[in-house]
Design an enzyme around this catalytic site. Structure first.
Site, PDB file in Angstrom:
ATOM      1  N   GLY A 153       0.972   8.585  -5.318  1.00 33.17           N
ATOM      2  CA  GLY A 153       1.885   7.456  -5.310  1.00 33.17           C
ATOM      3  C   GLY A 153       2.402   7.157  -3.915  1.00 33.17           C
ATOM      4  CD  GLN A 154       6.246   2.879  -1.645  1.00 32.29           C
ATOM      5  OE1 GLN A 154       7.313   3.223  -2.170  1.00 32.29           O
ATOM      6  NE2 GLN A 154       6.008   1.623  -1.291  1.00 32.29           N
ATOM      7  CD1 TRP A 183       6.917   8.725   7.097  1.00 31.96           C
ATOM      8  CD2 TRP A 183       5.154   9.377   8.307  1.00 31.96           C
ATOM      9  NE1 TRP A 183       7.390   9.515   8.110  1.00 31.96           N
ATOM     10  CE2 TRP A 183       6.329   9.939   8.870  1.00 31.96           C
ATOM     11  CE3 TRP A 183       3.938   9.677   8.888  1.00 31.96           C
ATOM     12  CZ2 TRP A 183       6.297  10.753  10.000  1.00 31.96           C
ATOM     13  CZ3 TRP A 183       3.898  10.487  10.014  1.00 31.96           C
ATOM     14  CH2 TRP A 183       5.071  11.009  10.555  1.00 31.96           C
ATOM     15  CB  THR A 222       0.667   9.437   6.469  1.00 31.79           C
ATOM     16  OG1 THR A 222       1.477   8.285   6.276  1.00 31.79           O
ATOM     17  CG2 THR A 222       1.415  10.663   5.973  1.00 31.79           C
ATOM     18  NE  ARG A 282       0.096  11.459   1.999  1.00 26.48           N
ATOM     19  CZ  ARG A 282      -0.169  12.189   3.069  1.00 26.48           C
ATOM     20  NH1 ARG A 282       0.641  13.192   3.417  1.00 26.48           N
ATOM     21  NH2 ARG A 282      -1.231  11.922   3.821  1.00 26.48           N
ATOM     22  CD  GLU A 340      -5.791   9.588   3.878  1.00 26.38           C
ATOM     23  OE1 GLU A 340      -7.026   9.777   3.833  1.00 26.38           O
ATOM     24  OE2 GLU A 340      -5.232   8.605   3.351  1.00 26.38           O
ATOM     25  CG  HIS A 398      -6.522  14.901  11.782  1.00 23.87           C
ATOM     26  ND1 HIS A 398      -5.895  14.179  12.767  1.00 23.87           N
ATOM     27  CD2 HIS A 398      -6.164  16.198  11.973  1.00 23.87           C
ATOM     28  CE1 HIS A 398      -5.200  15.003  13.537  1.00 23.87           C
ATOM     29  NE2 HIS A 398      -5.341  16.231  13.073  1.00 23.87           N
ATOM     30  NE  ARG A 450      -5.127   0.756   9.006  1.00 23.05           N
ATOM     31  CZ  ARG A 450      -4.390  -0.027   8.228  1.00 23.05           C
ATOM     32  NH1 ARG A 450      -3.851  -1.125   8.720  1.00 23.05           N
ATOM     33  NH2 ARG A 450      -4.202   0.267   6.960  1.00 23.05           N
ATOM     34  N   GLY A 476      -6.319   8.334  -0.233  1.00 28.91           N
ATOM     35  CA  GLY A 476      -7.197   7.177  -0.164  1.00 28.91           C
ATOM     36  C   GLY A 476      -8.549   7.471   0.436  1.00 28.91           C
TER      37      GLY A 476
END
Length: 237
Positions: free
Chosen positions: A10-11, A14, A21, A60, A87, A89, A114, A180
């Site tokens: 979830g959200q 950051w 993040t 998270r 996630e 890096h 990105r 993600g």
């Protein structure tokens, strides 16, 4: 046939602040907690009862998975944590505001960092605030100082092959609560999404992606459990 559910956390705080993040261990916002609980409700409605949940070592993702299992009434499901599900890096971008970074380096350059498949951001300087080498969770491990989506997949794939795929091949249903980009890497593995398309595939926060698999772990169907918040589904190549 085995079923797999991918749950993006979830959200986070950051996410809300629009900061890069990566591996920084920030917690969920109240909205993020609500998203995780709603994900659990959807999992229960789908009749999904995983034999195991895999997650990263970051709060998270762990809390999102735990809140989802609690909401689904599945608190007895064993949980396995591993840094290889972390996630991506973000290297030297870690902690920076995304909008301010675009103003400093230009939107085109930040978009490359990105969204390109194989161009990583500048490496994280050693000894700074976000140097993860001193973190005991990574003791004795050869951790990166920056990653592209390609190198994220390079560390996710061996873990998938050694730890997750065998559980699925044994007929177990599996839940993965992660991030993600680590989940995007798994989607690329399963669906064979081309390099130039995988970077544009969004996995929404807190919306479980259920994937039905055949005995060879080829996807036969996929759906977001919250259809109202669904992004474009991956398709097998």
């Amino acid at each position: 046939m085995p079923r797999l559910i991918l749950l993006r956390h979830g959200q986070s705080q950051w996410n809300l602040e629009n900061r890069f993040t990566g591996w920084v261990d920030v917690d969920l916002t109240a909205e993020g907690e609500a998203q995780a609980r709603r994900g659990g409700e959807l999992i229960a409605e789908a009749g999904f009862k995983p034999a195991v949940m895999f997650t990263s070592v970051l709060t998270r993702a762990q809390r999102s998975g735990a809140l989802a299992l609690q909401s689904a009434g599945l608190t007895d499901v064993p949980v396995i944590e591993d840094w290889r599900l972390n996630e991506r890096h973000y290297g030297g971008l870690t902690g920076l505001n995304k909008a301010e970074t675009a103003q400093k380096h230009g939107e085109d350059q930040v978009k490359i960092w990105r969204r390109s498949y194989d161009v990583p951001p500048p490496p994280l300087a050693p000894g700074g605030e976000f140097d993860f080498n001193a973190d005991p969770r990574y003791a004795g491990k050869a951790i990166p100082d920056t990653e592209s989506l390609k190198t994220t997949l390079d560390r996710v794939k061996p873990y998938w092959d050694a730890e997750i795929a065998p559980r699925l091949k044994a007929g177990e249903d599996v839940l993965i609560a992660a991030h993600g980009n680590s989940l995007r890497a798994i989607v690329k593995l399963l669906f064979g999404v081309p390099d130039d398309q995988i970077v544009g595939l969004e996995i929404p926060t807190g919306n479980p992606l259920e994937i039905d698999l055949d005995p060879d772990l080829k996807p036969t169907a996929a759906r977001y459990l919250d259809a109202a918040r669904a992004e474009t589904l991956p398709t097998a190549s």
